[in-house]
Write an enzyme that holds these catalytic residues in place. Structure first.
Site, PDB file in Angstrom:
ATOM      1  N   ASP A  83      19.075  15.760 -31.907  1.00  0.00           N
ATOM      2  CA  ASP A  83      19.949  15.033 -32.314  1.00  0.00           C
ATOM      3  C   ASP A  83      20.480  15.314 -33.655  1.00  0.00           C
ATOM      4  O   ASP A  83      21.501  14.965 -33.318  1.00  0.00           O
ATOM      5  CB  ASP A  83      18.622  14.155 -32.899  1.00  0.00           C
ATOM      6  CG  ASP A  83      18.149  13.447 -31.285  1.00  0.00           C
ATOM      7  OD1 ASP A  83      19.053  13.844 -30.303  1.00  0.00           O
ATOM      8  OD2 ASP A  83      17.619  11.996 -31.525  1.00  0.00           O
TER       9      ASP A  83
ATOM     10  N   ARG B 147      11.993   9.517 -47.524  1.00  0.00           N
ATOM     11  CA  ARG B 147      12.894   9.673 -47.175  1.00  0.00           C
ATOM     12  C   ARG B 147      14.032   8.810 -48.049  1.00  0.00           C
ATOM     13  O   ARG B 147      15.156   8.508 -48.434  1.00  0.00           O
ATOM     14  CB  ARG B 147      13.314   7.695 -46.217  1.00  0.00           C
ATOM     15  CG  ARG B 147      11.997   8.402 -44.828  1.00  0.00           C
ATOM     16  CD  ARG B 147      12.792   9.728 -43.962  1.00  0.00           C
ATOM     17  NE  ARG B 147      11.986   9.816 -42.944  1.00  0.00           N
ATOM     18  CZ  ARG B 147      12.093  11.045 -42.123  1.00  0.00           C
ATOM     19  NH1 ARG B 147      11.519  12.229 -43.186  1.00  0.00           N
ATOM     20  NH2 ARG B 147      11.266  10.971 -41.364  1.00  0.00           N
TER      21      ARG B 147
ATOM     22  N   ASP C 189      12.743   4.548 -39.911  1.00  0.00           N
ATOM     23  CA  ASP C 189      13.357   5.825 -40.465  1.00  0.00           C
ATOM     24  C   ASP C 189      15.155   5.103 -40.830  1.00  0.00           C
ATOM     25  O   ASP C 189      15.502   5.268 -42.121  1.00  0.00           O
ATOM     26  CB  ASP C 189      13.174   7.374 -40.580  1.00  0.00           C
ATOM     27  CG  ASP C 189      12.011   7.930 -39.996  1.00  0.00           C
ATOM     28  OD1 ASP C 189      11.660   6.911 -41.825  1.00  0.00           O
ATOM     29  OD2 ASP C 189      11.472   8.087 -39.723  1.00  0.00           O
TER      30      ASP C 189
ATOM     31  N   SER D 220       6.834  13.692 -30.909  1.00  0.00           N
ATOM     32  CA  SER D 220       8.437  13.271 -31.636  1.00  0.00           C
ATOM     33  C   SER D 220       7.278  13.730 -33.255  1.00  0.00           C
ATOM     34  O   SER D 220       5.552  12.594 -33.748  1.00  0.00           O
ATOM     35  CB  SER D 220       8.734  11.896 -31.741  1.00  0.00           C
ATOM     36  OG  SER D 220       9.302  12.123 -33.559  1.00  0.00           O
TER      37      SER D 220
END
Ligand code: ARG
Length: 435
Positions: free
Chosen positions: A46, A127, A156, A207
């Site tokens: 991605d 994050r 996220d 993932s």
């Protein structure tokens, strides 16, 4: 487009509306959404596809990628190279592992932060730090936007968007993967058109997010909440069958709520977490399997491995039980829950966190001492704790001859403590008795 053709025909107040739409149209399609963008880059499909996408579809002139080293134990040099191949003008790598531990993990440990009482926020804590690196890079290189590859379903995106705006409200945040509507296959095909090599080996069905604090694993067979996680999803913790047959003890020393030593030896924050991950994970401790509530309202099944963080919170909490008064401990539990939620929900950079930090830091002043942990067959058990600041009073606690507690004082205390209950009982039960 239509607004262009009808524009001249309108004579009422709508003209200005069409004009403003024209401006937006021009900005987006002719000038691009941004000139120079700093993109959070992981080397995955991605984020790699984001590079040509930003340039080709959104008219971005220059994409600078930033890969953050948060101790994920992965070579970042190939990732750096990959970004350049995919068309990045510059590929930055930020080593932020020490900052991650000192400025994000340690405060979370002082707060005993566990989301929904279980998840020690290993992904969530990264994050705000990555956001900070992005903003720093954008300011340094004069970018007008930052970008990330998050989709519209996860937590996220919330954490990035909110953290970035908190740090610099003048920066635009672009999230191509939230808008492009491509399936994974389509995204890979798109990437291939721009020469992005897609790894031939069948990509993992899971993932996975990984950093020094832990691994978060989702998707694949894990989406069925009744399916036991296959052993292949784990990497930091051993299956019980392979753990040592002898228990291992470790002593963790804290200073004002910050872990400083293991077995009496002072360690650098990163080394301390690294060593703990290894020693704790070896005994099969640190796995979590939970259904959690995402910010966007979805329930999701998550597997975590966070050996060091879980044991540190457990030990820290125990040391607090020795050094904090009952009322501070009790009040702090509510603060801890709020603190965990704000980390999870992307509000690290918020006035609320600053205010709660002030409370937490004050409580930590005397949380200094040592906790002994026994690791054995999937369990971490606290088996001892000591502190110069201990407010455990042996003379009061003992059942032996040294007992100094005034037993008679208890009677009057209980009479008054139970008075409301006595009055209530006499009123309700006493009258029933009379019939
Ligand atoms: N649910 C966790 C969180 O929101 C972890 C998500 C991490 N992402 C992943 N690709 N597994 O903090």
């Amino acid at each position: 487009m239509q607004s262009l053709s009808v524009q001249g025909e309108r004579t009422d107040g709508h003209v200005s509306l069409y004009n403003s739409r024209l401006v937006v149209f021009l900005e987006v399609n002719l000038m691009g959404r941004a000139n120079k963008v700093v993109l959070a880059y992981s080397g995955g499909v991605d984020t790699s596809v984001c590079i040509p996408y930003l340039k080709e579809e959104w008219g971005v002139k220059e994409v600078i990628t930033l890969a953050a080293d948060l101790g994920q134990g992965e070579e970042l040099a190939p990732i750096k190279e990959k970004a350049l191949q995919a068309g990045a003008a510059q590929s930055l790598v930020g080593d932020a592992t020490e900052r991650f531990v000192k400025d994000y993990a340690f405060p979370a440990i002082q707060a005993n932060a566990l989301y929904e009482n279980r998840y020690p926020l290993s992904t969530a804590l990264a994050r705000p730090l990555i956001s900070q690196l992005l903003v720093e890079a954008a300011e340094k290189y004069g970018a007008d936007a930052v970008a990330h590859g998050c989709t519209g379903k996860g937590n996220d995106q919330v954490r990035f968007d909110v953290s970035i705006v908190a740090l610099n409200p003048n920066l635009k945040v672009l999230a191509p993967a939230r808008e492009w509507g491509m399936s994974r296959e389509e995204a890979m095909a798109y990437g291939e058109r721009f020469g992005i090599p897609m790894s031939v080996k069948k990509s993992s069905p899971y993932s996975i997010d990984r950093n020094l604090l832990g691994r978060s694993i989702e998707a694949g067979v894990l989406e069925d909440p009744m399916t036991e996680p296959p052993e292949e999803v784990f990497a930091m913790t051993r299956v019980i069958a392979d753990t040592p047959d002898e228990p291992e003890y470790l002593e963790i020393g804290f200073e004002q709520g910050i872990p400083k030593t293991i077995d009496g030896k002072t360690l650098h924050p990163v080394a301390l977490i690294t060593q703990l991950n290894e020693r704790v994970g070896k005994h099969g401790v640190g796995r979590i399997d939970m259904i959690e509530n995402r910010v966007v309202g979805i329930k999701s099944r998550e597997i975590y491995e966070t050996p060091a963080l879980l044991v540190l919170i457990q030990a820290h909490r125990d040391l607090e039980s020795l050094t904090l008064t009952a009322d501070v401990s009790q009040y702090k539990r509510g603060i801890e829950d709020t603190y965990s939620q704000l980390i999870y929900r992307g509000l690290w950079y918020s006035p609320l966190r600053e205010a709660l930090d002030a409370f937490i830091l004050r409580t930590q002043e005397r949380v200094t001492g040592t906790v002994r942990v026994k690791l054995f067959k999937g369990n971490a058990t606290i088996v001892g704790r000591e502190s110069d600041n201990s407010i455990y009073a042996p003379d009061l606690a003992t059942y032996g001859a040294e007992d100094e507690f005034d037993h008679k004082a208890a009677e009057g205390f209980i009479y008054i403590w139970g008075l409301p209950t006595r009055v209530w009982s006499q009123k309700t039960k006493g009258e029933q008795g009379k019939g």
